[in-house]
Structures are given as C-alpha cells and as structure tokens.
Design an enzyme around this catalytic site. Sequence first.
Site, PDB file in Angstrom:
ATOM      1  N   ASN A   4     -28.974  84.493  72.794  1.00 54.99           N
ATOM      2  CA  ASN A   4     -29.829  83.276  72.457  1.00 54.99           C
ATOM      3  C   ASN A   4     -31.019  83.911  71.755  1.00 54.99           C
ATOM      4  OD1 ASN A   4     -28.448  81.416  74.053  1.00 54.99           O
ATOM      5  ND2 ASN A   4     -29.115  82.006  75.688  1.00 54.99           N
ATOM      6  N   LYS A  23     -31.384  33.500  69.793  1.00 58.54           N
ATOM      7  CA  LYS A  23     -29.931  34.387  70.019  1.00 58.54           C
ATOM      8  C   LYS A  23     -29.779  34.016  71.373  1.00 58.54           C
ATOM      9  CE  LYS A  23     -27.755  38.972  69.499  1.00 58.54           C
ATOM     10  NZ  LYS A  23     -28.315  40.461  69.147  1.00 58.54           N
ATOM     11  N   CYS A  66     -25.559  37.428  65.501  1.00 56.57           N
ATOM     12  CA  CYS A  66     -24.860  38.574  65.915  1.00 56.57           C
ATOM     13  C   CYS A  66     -23.975  38.438  67.165  1.00 56.57           C
ATOM     14  CB  CYS A  66     -26.015  39.903  66.148  1.00 56.57           C
ATOM     15  SG  CYS A  66     -24.948  41.481  65.885  1.00 56.57           S
ATOM     16  N   GLU A 126     -30.005  39.548  60.614  1.00 56.06           N
ATOM     17  CA  GLU A 126     -30.686  39.342  62.075  1.00 56.06           C
ATOM     18  C   GLU A 126     -31.976  40.568  61.842  1.00 56.06           C
ATOM     19  OE1 GLU A 126     -28.318  41.384  65.090  1.00 56.06           O
ATOM     20  OE2 GLU A 126     -29.687  40.467  66.767  1.00 56.06           O
TER      21      GLU A 126
END
Lengths: 586, 586
Positions: A410, A127, A163, A44
């Site tokens: 942090n 498709k 697909c 595809e």
Amino acid sequence: MTTLRLALCQVNPAVGDLAGNATTVREWTRRAADAGAQLVAFPEMMLTGYPVEDLVFRRSFIAASKAALDGLAADLAADGLGNLPVLVGYLDADGPPQVNGDAEPGRGARNAAALLHGGSTIATYFKHHLPNYGVFDEDRYFVPGETLTVVRIGGVDVTLTICEDLWQVGGPFAAARQAGVGLVLNINGSPYELKKDDIRLPLVRRRAAEAGATIAYVNMVGGQDELVFEGDSMIVTAEGTLLARAPQFVEHLLVHDVDLPTATDGPPADVELADGMRVLHRHLESVPAAPTDQRATGGIIEPAADEAEGWQALLLGLRDYVDKNRFPSVVLGLSGGIDSAVVAALAVDALGPDRVVGVSLPSQHSSEHSREDATELAKRTGLDYRVEPIQPIVDTVLANLSLSGLSVENLQARVRGVILMALSNQEGHLVLTTGNKSELAVGYSTLYGDSVGGFNPIKDVWKTQVWQLAKWRNAEALRRGETPPIPENSIGKPPSAELSPGQLDSDTLPEYDLLDPILIGYIDGDLGRDGLVEAGHDPAVVDQVLRMVDTAEYKRRQSAPGTKISMKAFGRDRRLPITNRWREDG
Amino acid sequence: MTTLRLALCQVNPAVGDLAGNATTVREWTRRAADAGAQLVAFPEMMLTGYPVEDLVFRRSFIAASKAALDGLAADLAADGLGNLPVLVGYLDADGPPQVNGDAEPGRGARNAAALLHGGSTIATYFKHHLPNYGVFDEDRYFVPGETLTVVRIGGVDVTLTICEDLWQVGGPFAAARQAGVGLVLNINGSPYELKKDDIRLPLVRRRAAEAGATIAYVNMVGGQDELVFEGDSMIVTAEGTLLARAPQFVEHLLVHDVDLPTATDGPPADVELADGMRVLHRHLESVPAAPTDQRATGGIIEPAADEAEGWQALLLGLRDYVDKNRFPSVVLGLSGGIDSAVVAALAVDALGPDRVVGVSLPSQHSSEHSREDATELAKRTGLDYRVEPIQPIVDTVLANLSLSGLSVENLQARVRGVILMALSNQEGHLVLTTGNKSELAVGYSTLYGDSVGGFNPIKDVWKTQVWQLAKWRNAEALRRGETPPIPENSIGKPPSAELSPGQLDSDTLPEYDLLDPILIGYIDGDLGRDGLVEAGHDPAVVDQVLRMVDTAEYKRRQSAPGTKISMKAFGRDRRLPITNRWREDG
C-alpha cells in the site's frame, strides 16, 4: 390535418449556469427560426441544468430560475422571436421549497416547463411522475403536478410533459388521450445507460399509443458529474412510426414537419378528469406561418453499437467534467496495464494529447515490459510523458517506519498518489483515477493510493468491459487507417498490481471472466448467494466474492464517515453538484 | 380503567446482525417478564437494525428477516415467554421489493412491526408515513402501509405505529382516535440531533392529544455509521402528562404501570375510515395476569444539557463504529491543536487509553508549543504516544520533484496521511480523522492529507462547537475531581495548520466566530447571500465564505466521481451500511 414544423433542440446545459443556458436557448431558437420552425422545445430543467439536487432548497436559486425565465421570454421577443412558441424546462415553486418533508400539500418546488410566447410565459406544466430510484431523488426535491396543460398551437392541441411522465403507465399520457390532443411534447434529462436506447423507442411507441397522439421527445446531451445525457431525441406517431431520430452524444437541431390532427371544436373549457387530474386549456392565436419551402425532414440516425456507444459516453462524461470545471489538463499514472491505458486513450480522445500528462511511476517491482508498454502508449497517443521513480521516497519511509507485507504494498501506491497530487497542485492538472468497477467492488485497491484523483472515467466499467472497449478502440483506429492507441501487450498480458515480486491479480481474485458475472448478478441483479449458485456459479467463489464486496464499502467511500448531530450535515442528504457554476453573488 | 405494566426496551441493535438482534430481544423480554411486564415493545427495525438502506433490495435479506421473526416467536415461546405480547420491528415485504420505482401499487418492501404471542405473529403493522428528507430515504425503499391494526390486550385497545407516523399530523394517530384506542405503541429508529429532545416531548404530547390516547414511545440507542440513536423513550398520557422517561445514550428497560381505559364494547368489526384507512381488529385472549407486587414506576430522567448531550452522542457514535466494526484500536495524529485534542479525549473516553494511539508528526514548521501541547495531552489522557518526524520523507520528495508554495504545504499533510495509514495497515488501528465541520465546509484541508481516515468523530461539529465541547469536558473533569484531559493551551491559542512559517487559520479564513454563523445560515438555514446580508453579516465576508463552500464540494467527497453507465453503479443510489454484519453465507 395540419402540418407543424417542430424543432427539437438537443443541447448541453450546465447545472447552475442560468445565464449561459439562457444564451443557449436564444441561439438555438434563432437557428430553429431560421429553419422555419413553428414550435421549439428544449430539454427538462434547461435553464438550471439537471440535476440540481440540493440547490432546490435555496430560495434564492428558485428566485433566480424564475427571473431567468422571465428575462429569457423578454429577450426572445427582443430578438424578434416572440411569435415563435418555445418550450423550456426550469425550476419553479408555488410555495416555499419542501424542507424535511414539510411542504404544504400541493405546494413546493416544481420540476417545471414553460411555454414562452410574445415575451412572456403563456402556459406552465409541473412534472407529474417524480422518479425516486437509482440516480433519481425527486421525491426529496419536488412535489408532483396535478394538472395537464393543453395549448392550441396553429390549430393543433398540444400538451406538455416531462421525462418520467413517459416512463409510467397512466397519468399525463392517459389524460392526454381523454383530452384528445394531437401532439405530446416530452422534454427530458434522461441519463445514459448501456442499452437504454434499445428500450427508449419501444417505450415512446407504447406511450404514443396510450396517448393516441404523436410524441416529440427531446433529451439533453452532455456530462454532468457522474451522469451523461446522450440525446437520442425523436418523433414517433400514435401508430408507432418513427419519423425522425437525432444522433447520440452530440448537440443537434432536429427539425421535422409533422402532420397532426386539426382541432375542429371551439376552444374547449377546462375540465377535471375521472382520476382527479385537471386539464387547463390555452389558445395561442398567433404563431409563425407554415413554411413554404420544401418539407423538412430530420432524418433517422440509428443508435451506435454497444462498444462505440460506451466509448462515446465515457469520452463525453470526461470531457464535460474537465471543461465544465475549467481544468486546463489532466494527469494520470501510466503503469503499462490495461486500465491506465484505456483511461489515457479516452483522455486523449476527449481533450487532445496536449492536455494529457502521463506519468510512469516505477518501483523496484515494476517489470521491464510495464515500463515499455507505458512508453509505447505515450508514443502512440502523443501525450506529455514523464517518468518519476518512486523508490527513493519509498525507501525513506521504510527507513523511518517498520513496515512489512501489505503495508509495504500500500505504501508504494500511496507514494504514487502523493506524487500525482503534488503535480496536480503544482501545475493545475486534474488527477484521473484509473480503477475499474470490478476492483472497486471487491476493494482491490489502495485507499489514498491508486484511488486518488478528481475523476475516474472507468469507475462504472467492469474489467471485462475495459478489455472490450480497448479492443474496440484499437479496431476502430485500424478501420480509420490510424495507429491503434493501446499497445497490444497491455491488452493481452495478465493483470498485475506489481506491488510485490511476481504478483498477479489472480493471486487474490478469481479470474475476471468468473468474477464479473458474479459481481453483475450481486450488484446489478440484487441476487443473493443462493440465486448466484442457482445461476451456475461455483459456491466457493461466490462466497469469496460476496464477502469481499460486503467488506469493501468503506474503501468505496474513502471520505471518512462521522457522527451526524445535525440533519443538515454534508453527505447524502446535502450533496451539491460539483459542476455548479451558479453563485449567490452572480 | 385497566392497569397494564408496560416494558419499553431501549436497546442497541446492529444493522444486519439478525441473530444477535434476536438474542437481544429474547434476553430483554426475559428481563421484562421478570419485572412483571404484560406488554413489551422494542424499537423500529429491531431485527434488522436501522437503517438497512440498499439491503432492502436483496430478496434474500427480506427472506432472512421474515425467517428470523418466525424463529424469534418460536424461541420466545420455547423460553416460556409465549404468553407475553412482544412488539418488534422488522423488514417485511408483501411482494417483490420496489426496484426502479416499479412496485405494484400497495405491494413492496415494508418497514414493519409484528406483535408476537403464543409462538407466532398475531398482528402486523406497516409504517404509514415514510420520511424522505435529511438522512431518510424511505420513499426509495418502502411502500407505505394503509391499514391500522388494533389489538385488544388485557381489555385495552392498543394500536401499533412506527416512528415518522408520530411526526406528521393525520394518518394513524387521527385514525386511532376514530378507532377509540386506549394506547398507541410507537416504535422508533429516531436519530439524534442537537436539541431534538427539546421538541420530542411536545411532539408526543400533541400527538397523544390528537389520538386521545396514551403514547408509549420507545427509541433505539447506539451508533450506526453516521447516525446515533439516543433513546429518550417515554410514556405520555392523552392529557399530556409525562409518566416516565428513560435516560439518553444508554440501554435501558423502562417499566411502568399505566392506567388505561377498559374497552367495554364487544370485539369491534374491521372498518374502513373516511380517509380510506382500514382498521383491522385483533383480540388477544390470554396475557400475563396483572402483577400483585407494588406499582411499577419507570421514573423521569430529564435530558442532558446541550454540551453534555453532544459529548455523549459523539462518544457513543465513535465507540459503536469502532466496536461494531471490530477494530481493536484507533490511531490519530496529534498536532497540539484543539481538533485533534478533542478527538483524542473523545476516543479515550469511548475506548480507554489502551486502545488509542496518538502520533505526533512534527515538521520543520511545527512550533515548540505544539509539540509540548501534544505531549501534555498524551500525559493527561494516558494514551499510547509516539513521535514520527515527517521531515526526512518530505525532504526526499522535494529532492525528486520541483514543488513550491501550496504544493509543499499539502505535501506535508499527505506525508502525515501516508504514515498514519501505514501504521493502520501494519498494526490494525482504525485511523481517526480530526477535521471539524467548518474546515470541511470551506475546504480548508488537504485532500488525502489531514482528511485521511476511517472515521471522523467531529465531522459534523462546527469549530466554535469544538471549543465549547473542550471547555465543557475539562470543566466536567474538574467537577468530578479529575485532571482535565485537554491542555488549556490547546484551547486558548489561535488555530494554525503549521504548514508554512508563522501560518494562522485567520490568514485564509474569517475568524471562526464570524465564519460559523455564516456557514450555519448558508448550510443549515438554506439562506442565500441576500438573506445572510440581511441577517447582519458583512457582505464581503459572506461572498468570500459562500464561494469557498460552493467550490469545496469535491474535497468533501474525496472519492473520485466517475461517469455512470449503469443505474446500479455504486454511489448514492447503492450505499450499503458500513457496519453490516449480515452475510449471504451466514
């Protein structure tokens, strides 16, 4: 019966690389011809790569795709391959691309397949079923086709599908039965998921039964940003017999002689089926003669076991991200913990030790065993190892700002981020992030700290899966008679961020064997609180976890949101592929 | 003719705050009743807030929405308001939510509206046209309705529609004409875009003509993550006469007496129209009597001019993001440049000076005028001003790592990010990012440097628009007899990142009056290179700009991508709202 020699080309295109992808088609068509193939199929959107996302809206890109298709057909003929029918996916449009949903009915961009023969396109298919869930957004990009194309090739009626057409009942496969075809070609850009291979073969069998025809399924292989395509191409008869199956995660030419019903009627006329689908018929007079050598068989490769499959998928996704984006090397912080150890091992497997820089970034809270485990990992894998202590920089910040508690935790992670990004800027490495999916889900990480980086190989891997992969990789090494890459101590010790004295993940989070099943139920299963409690999880733990997940969305995004005042702002609605070699100026 | 007193409630819901949103409906219905209203309408998805995105997939959330609707109907009756019909948007489902595209045909989650009366729901409508372009993903979340609901209220046939139904020809409005209705209620969650108000009124007029009926259009107001809803509710007759129009960017109760055709036939039967749409009829016997006071008129407020509108939209988006997420205050770096000055002025307008911390973060490359401009801005706006020099920290990093060139430039920006994030952690402020859309488009910023932050008010504002907004805001201050907030020097001086000696943006980028039109053509207009050159842009500049945009996608994302091995990984396919108060545990 007619025997056709099919060649399914399981190859690795790159999004936007029209010229490179066309070259791949020519090279593999040559290989197929050399193997005596009479019909060749590529995946595809082969010419454009998949998924092209918002490139669809660029008319210039659509024009380039069509021009590349015409050029390819001519080049194949010039290569002396014009007689061999070749099915190739590309981007087409039979009207302006759909913008803001305003396509004319039945007109717009198309996810298309072309059958090339004799120097030109002799049949096209658009498709029919467009997936619009999960990673797919095809309703946004394409309009569905409403026509089935049947081509008589070497006496066999063959139809073309793409697909998702395979994943839904009805539509082209039901129409194929009504049209009485002998073979359905199904070309795919079907992304890898854990265990998807377990459902693919049964699915192909069901659809072959629905069509009453053999299915030749070809899937692409390779990494494209966050997606990995595994291949797993196959041929299955109407009765459900698996004739051939390609290996996963590698390019492969699957050549197999398939016995197919010979069409005995005259060339059928175009018809319209009961559900409104039109069937167009084409007749391909000249094809390569049946080979006279011995019967070609593609063989059947069974899919790999889950851990092996997961490791290969992560390895391929990482390698293609690095290589398709042309990074010379990667850099990552090595803490001595399991996450960075697994990412380092994946990177070395994917790129080789010479392209991987591992940096130990110790602070005053880093334990002796952590530094030793990082050193041991470096020794076992052979990566480029360095040590950059962060404490002098942390101390300078603390001398200038009055910080305490979580802010100081942090800060340490952010100083590490600054150092890794500086090395990236200075030396050109891609920074690898090493946070696992469990951490990301609950927000147990530092924004712009341990979360910095250009690619995170284990972003979609739960912590408990990280351990499983580590154990599998080490066992695999032993099986091969090699040194296991990951220090056993990194696998066995309790996880810690080491940002404060004696800190453990379990101070803040439930143990991962409790946490992960709740996360999987909440995120993958869309279960609510009640559903999770019914499934047997401790209500207090469920509440704690759900609250963490629901408030961590911002950390998962990192990139600051901002008010949109235009429909075309960057963001979800305008996301171009990162790996994108197509350029307006060629 | 029958005169109905309509009340359109232009209110500000929050996503996930079912209880708070229901309370808003009760309070505003009380206000509408006090004003003598006979029919009340609230915006699309009023109960859940909009857009709820992946919350749709949570069955527990759908159940909570339905329960909140039932509770609201009962509460309104208990409030003595049961006789007053109230239209309210909510999330419904008549089957399991669509997952992976696998909804049963005609069943799944619904973008729904309920007409509440007498303590229960007496009519329901499911949105017919689902937008799936730009910021919308409704094909992913909902299945479309196929039924039109007509309710006879006080002798007038009224039909219910939702948002996108209005933007497409055909469908419910064409059906409304066939059903002969007198009034179409259209409830909206229609996001603000620059100049959208210019097309909204003509659109409503066209659709009113198509339906042959008066349209009462009610839109929500307020910020929700990246979207801002502006209100601009209105009533337009079938002939196109604008009867009433609400102001933008504020909550508003629009009450207006509308003359509508009296239905003279008996109660019509349910029918099926030619295009397959079914029309269901309901009859509401008892409604509040026509008011005897003087005729109510809602008035007509003209939309604001472009700059005023843009400023208000950005202000509201920022204020609601901060307040709905319950941040006490914001912090941002003040460079003395135009971007941070505009963001600071927006923040002070939105939150007041006491909730805005501005930090000057000078380096050795910061010019004297930049520090003075930052100080002047602080003085004019009254925000909480601080100075944190970055040079000691930068020098410590440089003493530990061997860096040069761009690496040193980025280092300075990252040290600023570390300081702002540390202040955020320590004191609880939300960090505001100040990069404009032009910078983001071409990648002229430092990852994890000036791009850190939790919200960027000018993320979708081109640099040339930033200047326009600054000038407008200052002029507006003078018009009001106030001090202009933005130093004239910040507006007039050439832009510079000040990360190396004498650096100017124009060393790297085309001048912004050349750059922005190319970006707008490429990004908003989907023009390719040839189209841009045809439009008169210099080919060399076009090539330079397009290459920058095409390679900056990674910077625009920041959050590291990583290989997906599950369809349910976080990311595009699993994005929960950030402002989301709904919790599983209540």
